[in-house]
Scaffold this active site. Sequence first.
Site, PDB file in Angstrom:
ATOM      1  N   GLY A  47      77.559  40.559 -10.440  1.00 56.87           N
ATOM      2  CA  GLY A  47      78.653  39.725  -9.961  1.00 56.87           C
ATOM      3  C   GLY A  47      78.355  38.283 -10.306  1.00 56.87           C
ATOM      4  CD  GLN A  52      76.228  32.811  -9.220  1.00 56.79           C
ATOM      5  OE1 GLN A  52      77.055  33.700  -9.131  1.00 56.79           O
ATOM      6  NE2 GLN A  52      74.962  33.051  -9.519  1.00 56.79           N
ATOM      7  CB  CYS A 100      70.637  35.197  -7.621  1.00 59.75           C
ATOM      8  SG  CYS A 100      72.011  34.033  -7.606  1.00 59.75           S
ATOM      9  CG  LEU A 101      73.617  36.185 -13.064  1.00 55.86           C
ATOM     10  CD1 LEU A 101      75.040  36.128 -13.626  1.00 55.86           C
ATOM     11  CD2 LEU A 101      72.679  36.865 -14.046  1.00 55.86           C
ATOM     12  CG  HIS A 142      74.456  38.046  -4.024  1.00 51.26           C
ATOM     13  ND1 HIS A 142      73.079  38.086  -4.072  1.00 51.26           N
ATOM     14  CD2 HIS A 142      74.836  37.112  -4.935  1.00 51.26           C
ATOM     15  CE1 HIS A 142      72.651  37.190  -4.967  1.00 51.26           C
ATOM     16  NE2 HIS A 142      73.699  36.595  -5.518  1.00 51.26           N
ATOM     17  CD  GLU A 143      78.221  37.581  -6.809  1.00 47.63           C
ATOM     18  OE1 GLU A 143      78.335  36.355  -6.967  1.00 47.63           O
ATOM     19  OE2 GLU A 143      77.257  38.230  -7.260  1.00 47.63           O
ATOM     20  CG  HIS A 146      76.739  32.710  -5.090  1.00 50.76           C
ATOM     21  ND1 HIS A 146      75.689  31.847  -5.242  1.00 50.76           N
ATOM     22  CD2 HIS A 146      76.331  33.890  -5.625  1.00 50.76           C
ATOM     23  CE1 HIS A 146      74.678  32.480  -5.851  1.00 50.76           C
ATOM     24  NE2 HIS A 146      75.038  33.720  -6.082  1.00 50.76           N
TER      25      HIS A 146
HETATM   26 ZN    ZN Z   1      73.851  35.123  -6.997  1.00 50.52          ZN
END
Ligand code: ZN
Length: 173
Positions: A47, A52, A100-101, A142-143, A146
Amino acid sequence: MALLDVLKMGNPLLRKTAIHVDEIRTNEFQQTIDDLIDTMRFQNGAGIAAPQVGILKRVFTMEMEENPRYPNKTPFPLYVAINPEIEILDDTLINSWEGCLSIPNIRGQLKRYKRVLLKATDRNGNHYEEKLDGFAAIVAQHELDHLNGTLLIYRMESMETLSFQEEYEKYWL
Ligand code: ZN
């Protein structure tokens, strides 16, 4: 295809609260959605959320097909979640190993709710509700975090599981 730079932990934009999306069907916003999907897929993310890539709007995308970063995870289809909300359907907490990216090559374990209802608007402006279980439920939580300036590390009760990817695969997987 447009790939966007993913902001890394330490960038203050990752700690901001994203704002409600009012205009969905504009070319600019539709392009943002396409770019998020392209970037998520290119980076093998489960995701990605708009903050981000430095866009402080309440939208994330998530998808799980075959993914080398997440072997053995149950696939789920592409969701574009605009102005998303999450309702907890089962308050059982499960252990979740997450990456996480924005925190590359790091994994950590935290708790997430097992089942949630994702309520959001899709890219055509239609409201939808989707019951999510297990990994899909985790990714949605998680998303959504963000969009509220929260990274997975902030939710870890203990730092003892904080691991580099290679060590995670070697000792924890
Ligand atoms: Zn993340």
